[in-house]
Design a protein around this motif. Sequence first.
Motif, PDB file in Angstrom:
ATOM      1  N   UNK A 114       0.830  -1.202   0.000  1.00 42.45           N
ATOM      2  CA  UNK A 114       0.000   0.000   0.000  1.00 42.45           C
ATOM      3  C   UNK A 114       0.868   1.257   0.000  1.00 42.45           C
ATOM      4  N   UNK A 115       1.957   1.221   0.783  1.00 44.73           N
ATOM      5  CA  UNK A 115       2.873   2.363   0.873  1.00 44.73           C
ATOM      6  C   UNK A 115       3.537   2.638  -0.476  1.00 44.73           C
ATOM      7  N   UNK A 116       4.076   1.607  -1.116  1.00 45.13           N
ATOM      8  CA  UNK A 116       4.754   1.789  -2.390  1.00 45.13           C
ATOM      9  C   UNK A 116       3.779   2.207  -3.489  1.00 45.13           C
ATOM     10  N   UNK A 571       5.938   5.962 -18.930  1.00 42.00           N
ATOM     11  CA  UNK A 571       4.766   6.004 -18.054  1.00 42.00           C
ATOM     12  C   UNK A 571       3.836   4.847 -18.356  1.00 42.00           C
ATOM     13  N   UNK A 572       3.254   4.299 -17.298  1.00 43.70           N
ATOM     14  CA  UNK A 572       2.181   3.318 -17.433  1.00 43.70           C
ATOM     15  C   UNK A 572       0.896   3.953 -16.927  1.00 43.70           C
ATOM     16  N   UNK A 573      -0.172   3.803 -17.698  1.00 45.06           N
ATOM     17  CA  UNK A 573      -1.478   4.289 -17.255  1.00 45.06           C
ATOM     18  C   UNK A 573      -2.238   3.093 -16.685  1.00 45.06           C
ATOM     19  N   UNK A 574      -2.487   3.139 -15.399  1.00 41.27           N
ATOM     20  CA  UNK A 574      -3.050   1.988 -14.689  1.00 41.27           C
ATOM     21  C   UNK A 574      -4.433   2.312 -14.130  1.00 41.27           C
ATOM     22  N   UNK A 575      -5.255   1.278 -14.057  1.00 38.88           N
ATOM     23  CA  UNK A 575      -6.576   1.386 -13.438  1.00 38.88           C
ATOM     24  C   UNK A 575      -6.523   0.743 -12.050  1.00 38.88           C
ATOM     25  N   UNK A 576      -6.460   1.544 -10.987  1.00 35.92           N
ATOM     26  CA  UNK A 576      -6.399   0.957  -9.636  1.00 35.92           C
ATOM     27  C   UNK A 576      -7.662   0.149  -9.342  1.00 35.92           C
ATOM     28  N   UNK A 577      -7.465  -1.045  -8.769  1.00 39.86           N
ATOM     29  CA  UNK A 577      -8.592  -1.925  -8.476  1.00 39.86           C
ATOM     30  C   UNK A 577      -8.942  -1.952  -6.986  1.00 39.86           C
ATOM     31  N   UNK A 578      -7.996  -1.504  -6.142  1.00 38.74           N
ATOM     32  CA  UNK A 578      -8.186  -1.628  -4.694  1.00 38.74           C
ATOM     33  C   UNK A 578      -8.337  -0.257  -4.058  1.00 38.74           C
ATOM     34  N   UNK A 580      -7.800   2.553  -1.165  1.00 44.62           N
ATOM     35  CA  UNK A 580      -8.534   3.758  -1.589  1.00 44.62           C
ATOM     36  C   UNK A 580      -8.062   4.309  -2.923  1.00 44.62           C
ATOM     37  N   UNK A 581      -7.208   3.572  -3.606  1.00 44.00           N
ATOM     38  CA  UNK A 581      -6.591   4.105  -4.821  1.00 44.00           C
ATOM     39  C   UNK A 581      -7.561   4.130  -5.998  1.00 44.00           C
ATOM     40  N   UNK A 582      -8.634   3.344  -5.927  1.00 40.59           N
ATOM     41  CA  UNK A 582      -9.568   3.266  -7.050  1.00 40.59           C
ATOM     42  C   UNK A 582     -10.553   4.430  -7.101  1.00 40.59           C
ATOM     43  N   UNK A 583     -10.333   5.455  -6.276  1.00 39.51           N
ATOM     44  CA  UNK A 583     -11.175   6.647  -6.370  1.00 39.51           C
ATOM     45  C   UNK A 583     -10.921   7.397  -7.677  1.00 39.51           C
ATOM     46  N   UNK A 584      -9.736   7.188  -8.261  1.00 35.00           N
ATOM     47  CA  UNK A 584      -9.453   7.694  -9.602  1.00 35.00           C
ATOM     48  C   UNK A 584      -9.491   6.530 -10.575  1.00 35.00           C
ATOM     49  N   UNK A 585     -10.095   6.753 -11.715  1.00 33.20           N
ATOM     50  CA  UNK A 585     -10.255   5.667 -12.682  1.00 33.20           C
ATOM     51  C   UNK A 585      -8.936   5.299 -13.345  1.00 33.20           C
ATOM     52  N   UNK A 586      -8.064   6.288 -13.528  1.00 32.40           N
ATOM     53  CA  UNK A 586      -6.822   6.067 -14.252  1.00 32.40           C
ATOM     54  C   UNK A 586      -5.734   6.925 -13.634  1.00 32.40           C
ATOM     55  N   UNK A 587      -4.542   6.330 -13.414  1.00 34.71           N
ATOM     56  CA  UNK A 587      -3.420   7.089 -12.848  1.00 34.71           C
ATOM     57  C   UNK A 587      -2.147   6.765 -13.626  1.00 34.71           C
ATOM     58  N   UNK A 588      -1.258   7.771 -13.806  1.00 35.12           N
ATOM     59  CA  UNK A 588       0.038   7.514 -14.453  1.00 35.12           C
ATOM     60  C   UNK A 588       1.101   7.177 -13.411  1.00 35.12           C
TER      61      UNK A 588
END
Length: 883
Positions: A114-116, A571-578, A580-588
């Motif tokens: 979670x930290x990383x 850069x990788x554009x990722x969709x967080x699944x867990x 509290x990170x999934x509050x954004x649909x896409x993150x770089x």
Amino acid sequence: MNSYLSRLHQIIRSYESELQKYGEKGLALINRYNLEISKDFNNGSRGKMMVFLKLANEEKYNEAHIFSLYNNLDSWQKKSNPAHINNTIEKVYTGGLNDLLGQMTGFIHERKREYLTAKAIIKNFYTLGIINDVNQKILEISREQNVFLLAGTNHLLSRIIHEDEAPFIYERTGTRYEHYMIDEFQDTSSLQYANFRPLIWNSLAQDQFAMLVGDVKQSIYRWRNSDWTLLAEQVEKDFNTFGTQVKTLDTNWRSSRNVIAFNNGFFKHAARALQANLNNKAPNDIPDEDLPEGFDFQIMEAYQDVVQKMPSGKTAEEGHVSFSFLEADRKEDFQNSAIEAAVNHIHELINNGFAISDICVLVRKRNEGTAITNALLSGDYHPENKTLPVISNETLQLSSSPAVLFIINHLKFIQNPDDKVLESFIRLHWERHQRENSESQFNASDVFHDPSRIRTWEEHLAFLSEKQTFPLYDLADELVRLLPPAIRKEQGIYIQTLLNSINHFSSRETADLALFLDEWDKSIRYDSVMVPENQNAIRVMTIHKAKGLEFKAVVIPFCNWELDASRQQNLLWCKPQKAPFNQLELVPVDYEKSLADTCFAKEYLQELMHQYIDNLNLMYVAFTRARHSLTVFCQRKKKAPTDLVTVSDLLWFHFTSRETDQEALPGSWDEGSFKYLSGQPIPEKRKEENKEKNRNERRPFKTHRLETIETFSFRERISIHSESTEYFDDEAVEKGASYGKIMHRLFEMIEVRSDLNNALKTLWFEGKINEFEMAQIRKSMEKWLSKPEVQSWFDGSCKVLSEVPILDKNIHRPDRVMLRKDETIVVDYKFGKEDTIQHQAQVKGYMKSIKNMGHPNVKGYIWYVPHDEIVKVDYEAIQGKLF
């Protein structure tokens, strides 16, 4: 966004502060037993126990030390310690410090991912905001300028289609197709595939035919969003209802026997080696559901059909393959060694009977192409100091032309006349051009010290000062005229390409010199001129450019690119699944090894797998371009590689780790010279050349060299007809031609008297009048508009309709109609001879039409403006002059 960012900071602070507390607790236990952490424990101040001090002080620490200290008393104690010190260390070990380490390992296992993850997201969090702002600004500008980004075409088509059935799509496009054949399918993007998938489905449903052609092993355009998994697996899944027939073309009609044999053996072995290396990159504790689909077999599956057969008619063509490993720890040293070895080998190929045009040098990057091109052209590396002709994107770039640089540096000097470096460059080259036919020897020092040269330079500055007001294209054309005819003839193709680029830039952008020079530095300088294909020269090109081509002899001088581009800050554009990170649909997030320990491990491993396949595919495309001879130079460091980092490492593994290969190595590997050889570089019989020669002779066209590029003076090339030349000519006024048109246009733009200035500026901007004429017209208009009879027409007290058509049996267009509650006024301006009867009849027609429309109390006037006369028109009877 702010709450999301705050949550990320909270996760990071909580983890780091908790570890700091663990460090402080550890130090407290050590101090309680009167031990010195930097003296009594194993390795002292450089020992692993220092991790507690570093954690407490929030310094950089080695996490591995925590795990190696836990349940390992031997790593705590120092053999040279007195017995009582080691006994005390054992007491602190059992007295709670080892248990504290156990808590720390548990905490790290539980919270580190979670930290990383938070650290990875926050690194580019502000970039995400900037990208969003830039995107919104691009959309805003696109709407304002009514343009559409080409990159959005597929998205637009996707929205139009929106998974509709084929009949609706055909209805929208106005076309209909029954059969489909799509070539190079491995380079298709997912969005493109989604757009035409319903069309293929409809074709198959109607029992028609569809064919997709491609090769997963030649998919090298993923950076353009191509998705080779569509061809590898998705197509069969989507159309299994209809059944699919996979046909593999397993016969190689291009390459000779040794080239085919080497490629068959190498790529089978390399696919297995890369797959094993990839599997070792996955963390041991990662659950299976976090692994990408097909992770443990995808590379081998992509290369399952790599083995090719040789047609029976080519068995006599042996061919040649050689690989040389050049020792160099640094890439720069390897490049120098590889250039020398490659040029020497090209010399041998030519001596062995290969034509210069038979040889192609393939490189991975553009700067590598520049390096090998310069080496071939200079002759510095050639055994006989000979220069070799080369055709490449680099040699054909605009920036490689001295004539083009002469023009560009002039433009830069006009933009920045205080630049002394540019001034010196221009003075030297301009003086040299001025004296190209002079028999006297050129002396560079005279350019700056000879008084006559100084006067010549001042004359040239005056010339530039005069021409700098010209439009961009015409300014460049004037600079071309400064070049001697011999240079214009020799480099005409470069000059013409530059002028075309300027013209193209001016047509799509503002023709501004500063903007053009900025675009030159960014992209235009890399534009290449087009040349005929049948030039007798060595070709130098990137592997991407060579895809689909073939050459008798292929030389790859720099076969040492990395298998994984993680060090290039992609850069990788990722969709967080867990949460509290999934509050954004896409993150770089940055593509780096540490992602394997985050919630984005699946995305990281998937990208790593694709990187491996991309670079293996690049090798496949490069190695299969050769018809007869394939020569490759690889980098070898002093220490043998322990991991597959570069393609050189992969090739080294293939030649040295034979126990992992299931087949014998064709050819021979020399462990002393680190060279592999199969066959000899002797070209096959030149039947093909004779056929090509006969084909060329039958062609109905020939290639001709263009003569010297012709340029013409700006004033000689085009002249602008000024409509205002006759405005104030008395004879023209009497004729009432152009003068009347411009004055009608002026009155049309004036609703109230204060509109006069803006109307005059508009005419001046349109080129219809000049500044002198504008002053004259203003003076006259102020006089005319001051007449008491017309002041109420231009004071804003009525609604004005200028040049508005009246739809009746015929279309009438009065000059000015003014509407009030109790009256309607019609005015017609006249700027020629007075013809009261005819003009009154015209105005009466206007009045009749307006009355028929229901407007009350219609009045009509004819205003002979230059004669300062106004005639009132009565609807019932024709009146004479009123004023």
